[in-house]
Scaffold this motif. Structure first.
Motif, PDB file in Angstrom:
ATOM      1  N   UNK A  25       9.736   9.112   2.943  1.00 23.49           N
ATOM      2  CA  UNK A  25       8.803   9.598   1.918  1.00 23.49           C
ATOM      3  C   UNK A  25       9.471   9.570   0.546  1.00 23.49           C
ATOM      4  N   UNK A  26      10.735  10.034   0.493  1.00 24.02           N
ATOM      5  CA  UNK A  26      11.463  10.020  -0.788  1.00 24.02           C
ATOM      6  C   UNK A  26      11.636   8.586  -1.291  1.00 24.02           C
ATOM      7  N   UNK A  27      11.979   7.676  -0.356  1.00 24.37           N
ATOM      8  CA  UNK A  27      12.157   6.276  -0.741  1.00 24.37           C
ATOM      9  C   UNK A  27      10.853   5.687  -1.262  1.00 24.37           C
ATOM     10  N   UNK A  87       0.871  -1.184   0.000  1.00 24.77           N
ATOM     11  CA  UNK A  87       0.000   0.000   0.000  1.00 24.77           C
ATOM     12  C   UNK A  87       0.906   1.230   0.000  1.00 24.77           C
ATOM     13  N   UNK A  88       0.862   2.000  -1.084  1.00 25.40           N
ATOM     14  CA  UNK A  88       1.765   3.147  -1.220  1.00 25.40           C
ATOM     15  C   UNK A  88       1.040   4.484  -1.113  1.00 25.40           C
ATOM     16  N   UNK A  89      -0.285   4.439  -1.062  1.00 27.71           N
ATOM     17  CA  UNK A  89      -1.064   5.681  -0.965  1.00 27.71           C
ATOM     18  C   UNK A  89      -1.170   6.098   0.502  1.00 27.71           C
ATOM     19  N   UNK A  90      -0.060   6.514   1.057  1.00 23.91           N
ATOM     20  CA  UNK A  90      -0.002   6.926   2.463  1.00 23.91           C
ATOM     21  C   UNK A  90       0.698   8.272   2.558  1.00 23.91           C
ATOM     22  N   UNK A  91       0.279   9.043   3.540  1.00 26.47           N
ATOM     23  CA  UNK A  91       0.874  10.362   3.762  1.00 26.47           C
ATOM     24  C   UNK A  91       1.420  10.441   5.184  1.00 26.47           C
ATOM     25  N   UNK A  92       2.578  11.022   5.325  1.00 27.08           N
ATOM     26  CA  UNK A  92       3.194  11.239   6.636  1.00 27.08           C
ATOM     27  C   UNK A  92       3.450  12.731   6.792  1.00 27.08           C
ATOM     28  N   UNK A 116      14.280  17.438  13.289  1.00 26.29           N
ATOM     29  CA  UNK A 116      15.234  16.621  14.032  1.00 26.29           C
ATOM     30  C   UNK A 116      15.475  15.310  13.285  1.00 26.29           C
ATOM     31  N   UNK A 117      16.133  14.357  13.988  1.00 25.60           N
ATOM     32  CA  UNK A 117      16.481  13.091  13.338  1.00 25.60           C
ATOM     33  C   UNK A 117      15.240  12.339  12.854  1.00 25.60           C
ATOM     34  N   UNK A 118      14.165  12.377  13.661  1.00 31.89           N
ATOM     35  CA  UNK A 118      12.929  11.677  13.271  1.00 31.89           C
ATOM     36  C   UNK A 118      12.328  12.333  12.029  1.00 31.89           C
ATOM     37  N   UNK A 119      12.349  13.679  11.987  1.00 29.61           N
ATOM     38  CA  UNK A 119      11.837  14.382  10.816  1.00 29.61           C
ATOM     39  C   UNK A 119      12.637  14.070   9.566  1.00 29.61           C
ATOM     40  N   UNK A 120      13.977  14.023   9.711  1.00 29.48           N
ATOM     41  CA  UNK A 120      14.838  13.684   8.566  1.00 29.48           C
ATOM     42  C   UNK A 120      14.557  12.256   8.103  1.00 29.48           C
ATOM     43  N   UNK A 121      14.409  11.336   9.088  1.00 25.43           N
ATOM     44  CA  UNK A 121      14.105   9.939   8.738  1.00 25.43           C
ATOM     45  C   UNK A 121      12.776   9.838   8.000  1.00 25.43           C
ATOM     46  N   UNK A 122      11.779  10.606   8.453  1.00 24.69           N
ATOM     47  CA  UNK A 122      10.469  10.586   7.794  1.00 24.69           C
ATOM     48  C   UNK A 122      10.570  11.104   6.358  1.00 24.69           C
TER      49      UNK A 122
END
Length: 482
Positions: A232-234, A211-216, A222-228
């Motif tokens: 999203x890019x991945x 399922x790829x139709x997801x939004x975050x 911070x580190x969590x924001x960068x990881x998110x």
């Protein structure tokens, strides 16, 4: 267990342990202060009692010090008891009780204290009895450089104990309230901090399920924001790759179907003239037919079918050239001059059908392969002539729009059937009401030529048929192998 509960549990254990240790330390400090207060209070009583004994000695100066203590023991005891709300006993240095009212009372429990007093020491003992705290004090009466006796004091400090307990209860309640507030706050803060992690975990699970139709939502850097953001890019890259694979798969399937249809049609188109040629040749060879007219018709049919087969082979060669293009020099093509030449040539054929070709051609130069562009225009005009209805003229007009040279060929015709129109640029697509023998390869070749020149071609269906061709004036990628 979710990470926010783990954080909250860890914080709770730390806070509860800290609160317990703090409560124990506060209790110890309060007990220490309470006992110090009791000790100071009893020391004050001791000092006052000594002063009172000195006063009694001064008033009764006719008696010896020992006699005064014996005579005034009861009075001294009552004085201390009334003034200091305590129990008291007056004893000689041997530990014998001198005040008559308490003479029969045992002093066994205070024997150790009395023993210390006999040595000239003042001793205070604090003892806890159920909901009460009492202070015991034994001190020697030392006047005129000699010990006259011993005074024992016992005083209740229940009011101090009540104050101590109330203070402890208040502090404990405050600690509990603060602990609950801190725990609730830490839970909310932890939930807020860990929410992006939870959202990211759920998103990873959904991506794992396809399922790829997801939004975050990313609200932090911070580190969590960068990881998110990286996730999203991945995810978008994976989506694009999957879509690319799907599109390529569809293209492959479409090409495979086109290949099968192409060879099926080629087989059919080749088989038809070969069958006729083979049949007539067999009749002539076996000498079955003696009619000279039939022989002539047979020879004519063999010749016509051979020509048909020859034309088909040439068209197949053209298709092959369109697919694997033979190099031809690229040059700047004067489109107005080229179109005028082609219209003049095609006018001869148009007159056979009682048609005329009208021109509204504007100047324009495109880089391209002139023979291919010529073939393109001849095929389009030839179709317009073959499929025109009535005697309405065929119009060819050109103009420049957004760096493209636009060519429109307009003729009056019949509505193209949907099945034919939807596959009009596929090989071997043809209608059932053609005026001349057609194998349905012309528009396919046209589409390939336009594609070679990075252009676009389309057909507008209806009673008025319009062929639209767009050829770029610049930026052609003519070196691409097709």
């Amino acid at each position: 267990m979710k990470i926010k509960f783990k954080f909250t549990l860890a914080i709770s254990i730390i806070l509860i342990a800290f609160s317990l240790i703090l409560n124990i330390l506060i209790r110890q400090v309060l007990v220490y202060n309470m006992e110090n207060s009791i000790s100071r209070s009893m020391e004050d009583i001791m000092k006052s009692s000594r002063e009172y004994v000195k006063y009694r000695l001064m008033v009764n100066d006719k008696l010896s010090d020992d006699d005064i203590l014996k005579n005034d023991a009861s009075y001294i005891s009552k004085y201390i008891s009334l003034n200091y709300e305590s129990n008291s006993k007056v004893m000689d240095m041997q530990g014998n009780i001198l005040n008559n009212d308490d003479s029969n009372e045992s002093m066994g429990g205070e024997s150790k204290l009395i023993a210390n007093a006999k040595k000239g020491e003042a001793v205070v003992k604090i003892k806890y009895i159920k909901d009460n705290v009492q202070g015991d004090m034994v001190f020697p009466v030392y006047i005129n450089s000699r010990y006259l006796g011993i005074i024992y004091l016992n005083k209740s400090y229940s009011d101090i104990l009540v104050t101590y307990k109330n203070t402890i209860n208040t502090i404990t309640i405050i600690q509990i309230i603060i602990l609950v507030i801190i725990l609730a706050t830490s839970f909310l803060i932890t939930a807020k901090i860990t929410k992006p992690v939870s959202d990211l975990t759920n998103a990873v699970k959904k991506v794992g399920e396809g399922i790829y139709d997801i939004n975050i939502r990313v609200n932090s850097k911070d580190e969590v924001g960068i990881l998110s953001m990286e996730f999203i890019n991945m995810k978008e890259k994976i989506c694009n790759q999957i879509n690319t694979i799907k599109n390529e798969k569809e293209k492959v399937e479409k090409l495979e179907k086109a290949r099968r249809d192409f060879f099926n049609n080629v087989t059919h188109e080749l088989k038809t003239p070969l069958t006729a040629i083979s049949g007539y040749a067999e009749l002539l060879l076996e000498g079955i037919v003696t009619d000279s007219d039939f022989k002539n018709r047979a020879l004519e049919r063999i010749y016509s079918e051979s020509e048909r087969l020859h034309s088909l082979v040439l068209e197949l060669i053209d298709i092959s050239k369109g697919i694997s293009f033979i190099e031809e020099d690229v040059e700047d093509i004067d489109m107005k001059l080229l179109i005028s030449e082609i219209c003049d040539d095609m006018s001869i054929k148009a007159k056979k059908y009682s048609l005329e070709i009208e021109q509204k051609v504007s100047k324009g130069t495109i880089p391209g392969r002139i023979n291919k562009i010529r073939e393109l225009l001849i095929n389009i005009l030839d179709n317009a002539i073959k499929y025109s209805v009535g005697s309405s003229p065929i119009l060819i007009k050109t103009y420049i729009k957004e760096n493209f040279y636009i060519i429109e060929v307009v003729n009056k015709g019949e509505l193209i059937p949907g099945e034919v129109y939807n596959n009009i640029f596929q090989p071997f697509t043809k209608g059932s009401d053609v005026r001349e023998d057609s194998r349905g390869l012309g528009l396919y070749i046209c589409s390939e030529i336009v594609r070679m020149h990075n252009g676009k071609i389309s057909i507008e269906n209806g009673e008025i048929i319009t062929a639209n061709i767009e050829l770029p004036l610049s930026g052609n990628n003519l070196e691409t192998s097709l």
